[in-house]
Design an enzyme around this catalytic site. Structure first.
Site, PDB file in Angstrom:
ATOM      1  N   CYS B  48       0.822  -1.218   0.000  1.00 51.32           N
ATOM      2  CA  CYS B  48       0.000   0.000   0.000  1.00 51.32           C
ATOM      3  C   CYS B  48       0.848   1.257   0.000  1.00 51.32           C
ATOM      4  O   CYS B  48       0.311   2.353   0.123  1.00 51.32           O
ATOM      5  CB  CYS B  48      -0.924   0.003   1.207  1.00 51.32           C
ATOM      6  SG  CYS B  48      -0.056   0.247   2.782  1.00 51.32           S
ATOM      7  N   CYS B  51       4.776   1.637   3.947  1.00 54.01           N
ATOM      8  CA  CYS B  51       6.128   1.537   4.501  1.00 54.01           C
ATOM      9  C   CYS B  51       6.975   2.718   4.040  1.00 54.01           C
ATOM     10  O   CYS B  51       7.749   3.287   4.819  1.00 54.01           O
ATOM     11  CB  CYS B  51       6.784   0.224   4.081  1.00 54.01           C
ATOM     12  SG  CYS B  51       5.866  -1.242   4.581  1.00 54.01           S
ATOM     13  N   CYS B 151       4.222  -7.310   4.867  1.00 48.31           N
ATOM     14  CA  CYS B 151       3.893  -8.001   3.610  1.00 48.31           C
ATOM     15  C   CYS B 151       5.138  -8.671   3.028  1.00 48.31           C
ATOM     16  O   CYS B 151       5.112  -9.845   2.679  1.00 48.31           O
ATOM     17  CB  CYS B 151       3.312  -7.025   2.595  1.00 48.31           C
ATOM     18  SG  CYS B 151       1.759  -6.267   3.105  1.00 48.31           S
ATOM     19  N   CYS B 189       3.278  -2.955  10.250  1.00 47.72           N
ATOM     20  CA  CYS B 189       2.294  -2.547   9.238  1.00 47.72           C
ATOM     21  C   CYS B 189       1.844  -1.135   9.549  1.00 47.72           C
ATOM     22  O   CYS B 189       0.758  -0.927  10.048  1.00 47.72           O
ATOM     23  CB  CYS B 189       1.113  -3.512   9.230  1.00 47.72           C
ATOM     24  SG  CYS B 189       0.118  -3.399   7.744  1.00 47.72           S
ATOM     25  N   HIS B 226       3.884  -6.501  26.017  1.00 49.06           N
ATOM     26  CA  HIS B 226       3.126  -6.619  27.263  1.00 49.06           C
ATOM     27  C   HIS B 226       4.045  -6.510  28.485  1.00 49.06           C
ATOM     28  O   HIS B 226       3.745  -5.791  29.441  1.00 49.06           O
ATOM     29  CB  HIS B 226       2.384  -7.959  27.266  1.00 49.06           C
ATOM     30  CG  HIS B 226       1.581  -8.213  28.500  1.00 49.06           C
ATOM     31  ND1 HIS B 226       0.412  -7.539  28.783  1.00 49.06           N
ATOM     32  CD2 HIS B 226       1.769  -9.086  29.525  1.00 49.06           C
ATOM     33  CE1 HIS B 226      -0.082  -7.976  29.931  1.00 49.06           C
ATOM     34  NE2 HIS B 226       0.720  -8.919  30.409  1.00 49.06           N
ATOM     35  N   CYS B 229       4.964  -2.952  28.965  1.00 48.91           N
ATOM     36  CA  CYS B 229       3.880  -1.991  28.715  1.00 48.91           C
ATOM     37  C   CYS B 229       3.692  -1.060  29.914  1.00 48.91           C
ATOM     38  O   CYS B 229       3.697  -1.504  31.062  1.00 48.91           O
ATOM     39  CB  CYS B 229       2.583  -2.758  28.448  1.00 48.91           C
ATOM     40  SG  CYS B 229       1.204  -1.681  28.042  1.00 48.91           S
ATOM     41  N   CYS B 250      -5.604  -1.883  31.787  1.00 51.81           N
ATOM     42  CA  CYS B 250      -4.987  -2.754  30.783  1.00 51.81           C
ATOM     43  C   CYS B 250      -5.993  -3.041  29.672  1.00 51.81           C
ATOM     44  O   CYS B 250      -7.166  -3.302  29.920  1.00 51.81           O
ATOM     45  CB  CYS B 250      -4.555  -4.064  31.452  1.00 51.81           C
ATOM     46  SG  CYS B 250      -4.121  -5.354  30.267  1.00 51.81           S
ATOM     47  N   CYS B 256      -6.145  -6.359  22.968  1.00 49.03           N
ATOM     48  CA  CYS B 256      -4.723  -6.033  22.804  1.00 49.03           C
ATOM     49  C   CYS B 256      -3.864  -7.298  22.634  1.00 49.03           C
ATOM     50  O   CYS B 256      -3.986  -8.256  23.396  1.00 49.03           O
ATOM     51  CB  CYS B 256      -4.224  -5.238  24.002  1.00 49.03           C
ATOM     52  SG  CYS B 256      -2.539  -4.645  23.791  1.00 49.03           S
ATOM     53  N   CYS B 265       7.945  -0.680  20.284  1.00 44.32           N
ATOM     54  CA  CYS B 265       6.958   0.404  20.155  1.00 44.32           C
ATOM     55  C   CYS B 265       6.722   1.114  21.495  1.00 44.32           C
ATOM     56  O   CYS B 265       6.513   2.315  21.538  1.00 44.32           O
ATOM     57  CB  CYS B 265       5.607  -0.128  19.667  1.00 44.32           C
ATOM     58  SG  CYS B 265       5.597  -0.707  17.970  1.00 44.32           S
ATOM     59  N   CYS B 277       0.071   2.758  19.474  1.00 38.71           N
ATOM     60  CA  CYS B 277      -1.226   2.088  19.363  1.00 38.71           C
ATOM     61  C   CYS B 277      -1.847   1.764  20.716  1.00 38.71           C
ATOM     62  O   CYS B 277      -3.047   1.933  20.913  1.00 38.71           O
ATOM     63  CB  CYS B 277      -1.087   0.809  18.542  1.00 38.71           C
ATOM     64  SG  CYS B 277      -0.605   1.111  16.838  1.00 38.71           S
ATOM     65  N   CYS B 283      -2.746  -2.926  20.728  1.00 44.00           N
ATOM     66  CA  CYS B 283      -1.759  -3.468  19.797  1.00 44.00           C
ATOM     67  C   CYS B 283      -2.452  -4.546  18.975  1.00 44.00           C
ATOM     68  O   CYS B 283      -3.183  -5.384  19.526  1.00 44.00           O
ATOM     69  CB  CYS B 283      -0.596  -4.074  20.590  1.00 44.00           C
ATOM     70  SG  CYS B 283       0.514  -5.086  19.572  1.00 44.00           S
ATOM     71  N   CYS B 286       1.055  -6.312  14.649  1.00 43.09           N
ATOM     72  CA  CYS B 286       1.356  -6.200  13.217  1.00 43.09           C
ATOM     73  C   CYS B 286       2.793  -6.564  12.849  1.00 43.09           C
ATOM     74  O   CYS B 286       3.110  -6.663  11.665  1.00 43.09           O
ATOM     75  CB  CYS B 286       0.994  -4.808  12.702  1.00 43.09           C
ATOM     76  SG  CYS B 286       2.146  -3.520  13.187  1.00 43.09           S
TER      77      CYS B 286
END
Lengths: 470, 304
Positions: B48, B51, B151, B189, B226, B229, B250, B256, B265, B277, B283, B286
């Site tokens: 798409c 990236c 992908c 993603c 996790h 987190c 949570c 999640c 992340c 996210c 989450c 991805c």
């Protein structure tokens, strides 16, 4: 007559091939061919309907918030839930930030190299040679803004992320509203970034578009197209979808008509899909690929409204809404500052490469101005979400406008699972091939008459294509 | 190579794994880095462009610096000036000129059904060029390959059930065609721009970074979301969000996928440190090979 093939058409999103027939230095026929099929409409079947808003965003990494918007509006309609004012405004702000990102990216990073020469280094060389008319100072100005524009589009993506979670592909769009609960701090941060991006649009992007337009006046007569426009309406201004920043409607053979979804049909005689699926409204649409079908030349279905090709995008939107333009337009048209100039005052000039570029730039300013008002309407510490329940059986449709044009998502839910999902996106409207009657699509029509001075450097052909932001 | 030490610390910083990569080692690596910007060919398949759009958000160094000073981008469909035959000639010429010396970046999955005709990426000598043929041809001559995004790394969204176009990731295509070029997967993603730039920086200065069993750089994909987190304390207190409005809780019961997902992340944060996210929603896993089928339904608890 000589055939010219451009494959790949670069500086667009996706895989596009354009083939033109040139006679006496002008394009006399054109074929637009989409080269990618991923089968979203097939792989969505059987899934939890709520997942559609995440999966369909992956159709386009440049305008994911558009697919997120159309998808959650589609789910809202199927789940029979209306977003709260807070949810609506949050969606508008996140999506509008994606507009600013996309429009800036289009002009500076996708289109500008057709008018200004970039640095003498890869990836800016090689390039089509010939018709670059900016004097050195102006050319340097545009190239400098290419770099500044990179920062601005990234800043606009940061705005998307404040309530969208991240960008590309937002996490915050869900059926019923938005997951975010904006804080006072976030609102202040958003406003600060918006001020910077808005200033860039008002004081740099728009005047530069007119500056470029001034140097390429003949491009007001090239890329005319079908002169039929469609808009599904975008950025709801109330909670009942009565008023939009850009209204829904069509301009069909010179007549203004309300948009009626029942009049959409998708034809596949020249598309790589099974012929049994031709002529369907997307509500009952089917997607059966036939990649070896003879006579076909595109993965894009030929969508028609009332049987006619319709162009979509900023030009269609500001033409249909007939929006008031910035004072830069007055200057460009040689009119005094106090006169209110609307888009249709451009007359036939609107139907052109430059008409599309001006519409896009002016639209970015209109969106940014509206965003300032919406930001003030946000209520701190109020959630944009609601509780929802997945329906057992339902149908829904979501209409919106991606930065590049009309977008609709259609769903049928059976036993709480997706039984059919259809997407009719902007580039399907603009870049489609001939329909079953043999009528060419909007980009195909717009290419006819385009001057091609040099077959090895067909710069006007790519200017026409990119003016649609496919 | 114009990547400064400061740049390099910034692009790689922020992970626990990185602490093993000492400042002295980085200085040594930079001192040894070869002069000249390495040639990069970037091709796109069933994807798409997200990236590439994500890479535009890179900071320290920003995308302009990367393009103009760090790498020599010979081919990239979304940014290059040329088009059509001129672009294809550039691509093939660069592959010959820099035989076994260029880096190939693949964005998007590679459909193999219908002889690859579900993704036609260009025309050469009056014939359609499919993504699968181009990936094999350029893969054979590459010094190394970056599979950018889920992908290209694992198949991602277009390979979701029933995988209508027979999409495969780069490593599967290479295995079938017996191509030996080393592959590094940078999933996501999209992937965070810091992961793409950080991996490139590591390759240019110290070679291929340590990879996990999915060929992902441990620098960025070693930490469990996790376990790290900021909302973990609520999990331990069994304070679970029931609606999106429950922010101090949570998110696991909202769906999640943090426990099954490994990336940084949680401290890298997205879009120049603006958000991520899990803070915003959940989450969706991805960066994992199981995305999306193994994490569906996204908004139901499937883990933890």
């Amino acid at each position: 007559m000589t055939k010219l093939v451009i494959d790949p058409v670069t500086r667009i999103e996706g895989h596009l091939k354009i083939e033109v027939d040139v006679k006496d230095g002008k394009v006399v026929d054109a074929r637009s061919s989409g080269g990618l099929f991923r089968g979203f409409e097939i792989l969505l079947n059987g899934r939890d309907p709520r997942d559609a808003s995440q999966i369909t965003q992956r159709i386009c990494g440049v305008c994911p918030a558009a697919h997120a918007t159309a998808s959650v509006r589609c789910l809202d309609s199927a789940f029979k839930i209306k977003p709260t004012a807070q949810g609506r405004i949050l969606r508008n702000l996140v999506f509008a930030s994606n507009y600013l990102h996309s429009h800036i990216l289009h002009f500076y990073h996708l289109a500008a190299l057709d008018y200004a020469k970039g640095s003498e280094t890869e990836p800016f060389i090689p390039r089509y040679e010939g018709d670059y008319r900016l004097d050195k100072a102006t050319n340097d100005l545009v190239v400098g803004q290419y770099l500044e524009g990179l920062k601005m589009q990234a800043l606009a993506q940061e705005m998307v992320a404040i309530w969208g979670g991240k960008m590309p592909h937002v996490s915050g769009f869900v059926v019923g509203g938005c997951t975010a609960t904006p804080t006072v701090e976030e609102i202040a941060t958003f406003k600060k970034k918006l001020t910077v991006v808005k200033k860039f649009i008002d004081e740099t992007y728009i005047p530069t578009v007119y500056l470029v337009a001034g140097a390429y006046q003949d491009l007001f007569e090239i890329g005319i197209g079908c002169k039929n426009f469609i808009s599904h309406g975008v950025f709801p201004l109330d909670d009942d979808d009565k008023n939009f920043l850009f209204k829904s409607g069509t301009y069909t053979q010179g007549r203004e008509l309300p948009f009626d979804p029942k009049d959409i049909r998708e034809f596949v005689k020249y598309s790589w899909y099974d012929n049994s699926t031709t002529g369907l409204n997307p509500r009952v649409g089917k997607t059966i690929p036939a990649p070896n079908k003879s006579g076909a030349y595109s993965y894009i279905k030929a969508v028609r409204y009332k049987g006619l090709p319709h162009e979509t995008g900023p030009l269609a939107r500001v033409w249909i809404t007939n929006s008031v333009l910035s004072y830069h337009a007055n200057k460009f048209l040689g009119l005094s500052d106090d006169k209110e100039v609307c888009f249709r005052d451009l007359g036939d000039k609107a139907f052109s490469i430059l008409g599309r570029m001006i519409a896009r730039a002016e639209e970015a300013a209109m969106v940014a101005a509206a965003m300032e008002k919406w930001t003030d309407q946000l209520k701190p510490d109020v959630s944009g979400a609601q509780e929802i329940k997945v329906p057992v059986n339902a149908e829904g449709v979501g209409f919106s406008e991606a930065p590049r044009g009309s977008l609709s998502h259609w769903i049928t839910i059976k036993d709480k699972k997706i039984a059919n999902y259809q997407v009719c996106s902007a580039t399907i409207w603009n870049a489609n091939p001939r329909d079953d009657q043999g009528i060419p699509g909007p980009i195909e029509q717009a290419l006819i008459g385009t001057p091609v001075a040099d077959m090895d450097n067909p710069i006007n052909v790519v200017r026409v294509i990119r003016s649609f932001d496919p | 190579m114009s990547l400064t030490r400061r740049d390099f610390l910034k692009v790689c910083g922020g992970t626990a794994a990185f602490l093993g990569f000492s400042k002295l080692q980085i200085l040594e690596a930079l001192a040894q880095a070869k002069a000249g910007n390495p040639p990069v060919l970037w091709i796109q398949g069933a994807g798409c462009t997200g990236c590439s759009v994500s890479l535009l958000n890179a900071v320290d160094p920003d995308i302009a610096k990367i393009l103009l000073e760090i790498i020599s981008l010979k081919f990239h469909p979304t940014v290059m000036a040329s088009a059509g035959e001129m672009a294809m000639a550039k691509l093939y010429n660069a592959a010959e000129t820099y035989d076994k010396k260029y880096f190939l970046v693949v964005e998007g999955a590679i459909p193999v059904a219908a002889n690859g005709r579900y993704c036609i990426v260009g025309e050469w000598k009056k014939k359609d060029v499919t993504m699968v043929d181009l990936t094999k041809r350029l893969g054979q001559q590459a010094a190394g390959v970056l599979a950018v995004g889920s992908c290209a790394s694992f198949g991602g969204i277009p390979s979701a059930k029933p995988n209508p176009t027979g999409c495969k990731p780069v490593q599967a295509i290479f295995k079938d065609a017996k191509i030996k070029a080393p592959v590094v997967n940078i999933p996501g993603c999209p992937p965070h721009p810091g992961w793409i730039v950080g991996t490139i920086a590591h390759i240019l200065t110290k070679g291929i970074p340590d990879l996990d069993r999915f060929k992902r750089p441990k620098l960025f994909f070693n930490d469990n979301i996790h376990d790290n987190c900021p909302f973990l304390k609520y999990y331990e207190e069994e304070k679970f969000a029931k609606t999106w409005a429950d922010k101090e809780a949570c998110r696991i019961k909202l769906g999640c996928k943090g426990p099954d997902t490994n990336s940084n992340c949680y401290n890298r944060i997205w879009n120049n440190g603006v958000n991520w996210c899990v803070d915003n929603a959940i989450c969706i896993g991805c960066v994992e090979p199981s995305f999306p089928d193994g994490v569906s339904p996204l908004y139901e608890q499937t883990t933890g």
